[in-house]
Motif scaffolding. Structure first.
Motif, mmCIF file in Angstrom:
data_model
loop_
_atom_site.group_PDB
_atom_site.id
_atom_site.type_symbol
_atom_site.label_atom_id
_atom_site.label_comp_id
_atom_site.label_asym_id
_atom_site.label_seq_id
_atom_site.Cartn_x
_atom_site.Cartn_y
_atom_site.Cartn_z
ATOM 1 N N TRP A 277 0.835 -1.197 0.000
ATOM 2 C CA TRP A 277 0.000 0.000 0.000
ATOM 3 C C TRP A 277 0.875 1.255 0.000
ATOM 4 O O TRP A 277 0.643 2.185 -0.796
ATOM 5 N N TYR A 278 1.895 1.291 0.836
ATOM 6 C CA TYR A 278 2.794 2.442 0.904
ATOM 7 C C TYR A 278 3.476 2.688 -0.440
ATOM 8 O O TYR A 278 3.579 3.831 -0.904
ATOM 9 N N GLU A 279 3.887 1.618 -1.077
ATOM 10 C CA GLU A 279 4.592 1.759 -2.348
ATOM 11 C C GLU A 279 3.664 2.156 -3.489
ATOM 12 O O GLU A 279 4.131 2.544 -4.568
ATOM 13 N N SER A 280 2.334 2.110 -3.243
ATOM 14 C CA SER A 280 1.378 2.570 -4.251
ATOM 15 C C SER A 280 1.245 4.094 -4.256
ATOM 16 O O SER A 280 0.575 4.652 -5.129
ATOM 17 N N GLY A 281 1.855 4.756 -3.263
ATOM 18 C CA GLY A 281 1.842 6.216 -3.225
ATOM 19 C C GLY A 281 0.599 6.848 -2.648
ATOM 20 O O GLY A 281 0.032 7.754 -3.254
ATOM 21 N N PRO A 282 0.149 6.446 -1.453
ATOM 22 C CA PRO A 282 -1.045 7.059 -0.863
ATOM 23 C C PRO A 282 -0.836 8.554 -0.619
ATOM 24 O O PRO A 282 0.277 8.989 -0.306
ATOM 25 N N PHE A 283 -1.923 9.321 -0.740
ATOM 26 C CA PHE A 283 -1.793 10.774 -0.560
ATOM 27 C C PHE A 283 -1.674 11.156 0.913
ATOM 28 O O PHE A 283 -1.251 12.266 1.238
ATOM 29 N N ASP A 284 -2.047 10.261 1.818
ATOM 30 C CA ASP A 284 -2.044 10.573 3.251
ATOM 31 C C ASP A 284 -1.410 9.410 4.001
ATOM 32 O O ASP A 284 -1.845 8.258 3.853
ATOM 33 N N ILE A 285 -0.391 9.712 4.794
ATOM 34 C CA ILE A 285 0.241 8.680 5.620
ATOM 35 C C ILE A 285 0.936 9.368 6.789
ATOM 36 O O ILE A 285 1.545 10.430 6.633
ATOM 37 N N GLY A 286 0.820 8.788 7.972
ATOM 38 C CA GLY A 286 1.426 9.374 9.157
ATOM 39 C C GLY A 286 2.933 9.167 9.206
ATOM 40 O O GLY A 286 3.476 8.255 8.576
ATOM 41 N N ASN A 287 3.597 10.006 9.982
ATOM 42 C CA ASN A 287 5.054 9.973 10.021
ATOM 43 C C ASN A 287 5.608 8.664 10.566
ATOM 44 O O ASN A 287 6.535 8.082 9.991
ATOM 45 N N MET A 288 5.074 8.201 11.692
ATOM 46 C CA MET A 288 5.599 6.959 12.267
ATOM 47 C C MET A 288 5.307 5.777 11.352
ATOM 48 O O MET A 288 6.129 4.873 11.204
ATOM 49 N N THR A 289 4.134 5.784 10.749
ATOM 50 C CA THR A 289 3.792 4.706 9.815
ATOM 51 C C THR A 289 4.748 4.710 8.636
ATOM 52 O O THR A 289 5.271 3.655 8.238
ATOM 53 N N ARG A 290 5.000 5.882 8.066
ATOM 54 C CA ARG A 290 5.918 5.969 6.928
ATOM 55 C C ARG A 290 7.304 5.432 7.306
ATOM 56 O O ARG A 290 7.901 4.635 6.564
ATOM 57 N N GLN A 291 7.807 5.857 8.444
ATOM 58 C CA GLN A 291 9.141 5.424 8.854
ATOM 59 C C GLN A 291 9.198 3.913 9.074
ATOM 60 O O GLN A 291 10.163 3.251 8.679
ATOM 61 N N ALA A 292 8.156 3.370 9.705
ATOM 62 C CA ALA A 292 8.141 1.931 9.962
ATOM 63 C C ALA A 292 8.037 1.145 8.660
ATOM 64 O O ALA A 292 8.718 0.118 8.488
ATOM 65 N N LEU A 293 7.213 1.607 7.743
ATOM 66 C CA LEU A 293 7.053 0.882 6.483
ATOM 67 C C LEU A 293 8.306 0.990 5.623
ATOM 68 O O LEU A 293 8.632 0.056 4.881
ATOM 69 N N GLN A 294 9.014 2.090 5.725
ATOM 70 C CA GLN A 294 10.303 2.190 5.034
ATOM 71 C C GLN A 294 11.287 1.155 5.588
ATOM 72 O O GLN A 294 12.038 0.523 4.831
ATOM 73 N N ARG A 295 11.273 0.963 6.890
ATOM 74 C CA ARG A 295 12.142 -0.045 7.501
ATOM 75 C C ARG A 295 11.720 -1.457 7.089
ATOM 76 O O ARG A 295 12.570 -2.316 6.817
ATOM 77 N N LEU A 296 10.427 -1.686 7.036
ATOM 78 C CA LEU A 296 9.942 -2.996 6.577
ATOM 79 C C LEU A 296 10.382 -3.256 5.138
ATOM 80 O O LEU A 296 10.840 -4.357 4.803
ATOM 81 N N ALA A 297 10.248 -2.252 4.297
ATOM 82 C CA ALA A 297 10.637 -2.403 2.897
ATOM 83 C C ALA A 297 12.133 -2.676 2.760
ATOM 84 O O ALA A 297 12.567 -3.341 1.807
ATOM 85 N N ALA A 298 12.901 -2.175 3.732
ATOM 86 C CA ALA A 298 14.355 -2.371 3.697
ATOM 87 C C ALA A 298 14.788 -3.690 4.324
ATOM 88 O O ALA A 298 15.979 -4.009 4.326
#
Length: 302
Positions: free
Chosen positions: A86-107
């Motif tokens: 979902w994050y990689e689909s480019g949502p228009f709204d996402i919270g900061n902690m969620t973004r950071q955590a999902l970036q770590r998951l993707a990595a």
């Protein structure tokens, strides 16, 4: 469990989210100046989206609901994968902690590691947002009759992005309250607070105990801080005289309108049933049919 209540959880969440989306971050005074009392799905506004557009609140709830339906159990690794997609689909709204955590998951971080690492690196004041409580209600449908399991999976679902105890136990309290409403409990919020007991942070219990006693505070905050969001949304969801009133009241308070509206909507949708959500709102939301179908599937998760 009635189908109306199960559907009410997800449809109420989506209605509150979509009604609140165009006025997110605006004050009650600003909303009043522009809309009077906002009671209709409107377009543009915050994020510049069409009327009835859902945000990250419902989109992440859909990730959880789809995973539960597909796997017939809660699989946090699968949910984490869906969040990343979902994050990689480019949502228009996402919270900061969620973004950071999902970036770590993707990595390559595991679901147990990502949210924990973000929490540990975040200072007080930006480490306990409402980004996990807003999406967790699908779990309450699937595990309504098993409080121990519901508490366990609620904590795990939060841990993926929000590991602070105020967030993890906030998810437990919200989901136990919704499950109590599904199961016709006499005092669902009080029973949820009794269940978590000393596991819940004092700040969270102090904010919610007056609601359970029927003695709400005079002032309710509308920030994205999880304690504020839960206190205000549970107040509106549990005390309003109709599902529509709960959502309208929550959204018109201003602040984090989509998330407080979504949480209040999930609670009120459970209380009153999906049929009590206005048809005009439901018609505006493209995802309503899928949400209804998923609610029916979640009722059957073993």
């Amino acid at each position: 469990m009635t189908s109306a209540r199960a559907s009410g959880v997800l449809l109420g969440l989506a209605c509150g989210d979509a009604l609140g989306r165009p006025v997110e971050f605006r004050s009650a005074r600003q909303i009043s100046a522009e809309h009077g009392t906002l009671t209709e799905m409107v377009g543009n506004g915050t994020w510049g989206q069409p009327a009835g557009t859902i945000t990250d609140d419902t989109e992440q709830a859909l990730c959880i609901a789809r995973s539960l339906a597909d796997r017939s159990e809660f699989d946090p690794a699968d949910v984490a994968d869906r969040f990343v997609q979902w994050y990689e689909s480019g949502p228009f709204d996402i919270g900061n902690m969620t973004r950071q955590a999902l970036q770590r998951l993707a990595a390559g971080d595991s679901w147990e590691e990502a949210g924990q690492a973000v929490w540990e690196a975040s200072p007080e004041g930006s480490n306990a947002g409402n980004g996990s409580v807003m999406r967790c209600p699908p779990l309450a449908i699937a595990c309504a009759d098993d409080r121990d399991r519901l508490a366990e999976v609620s904590r795990q679902s939060s841990q993926i992005t929000h590991a602070d105890p105020r967030c993890t136990e906030g998810c437990v309290i919200l989901n136990l309250t919704i499950a109590g409403l599904i199961e016709d409990a006499d005092a669902p919020l009080q029973e949820a607070l009794d269940y978590v007991g000393a596991d819940a942070p004092d700040e969270l219990v102090t904010a919610l105990q007056p609601l359970a006693r029927g003695d709400p505070p005079d002032t309710l905050e509308t920030s994205g801080y999880v304690v504020h969001s839960l206190q205000t949304a549970l107040h509106d969801g549990l005390f309003a005289e109709s599902a529509e009133d709960a959502i309208v009241t929550a959204v018109n308070r201003g602040g984090d309108t989509d998330t407080i509206g979504a949480i209040a909507g999930a609670v009120a949708g459970t209380r009153f049933g999906a049929s009590q959500l206005p048809d005009r709102w439901r018609r505006a939301i493209d995802e309503i049919d899928e949400l209804e179908a998923l609610a029916a599937q979640l009722k059957e998760v073993p």
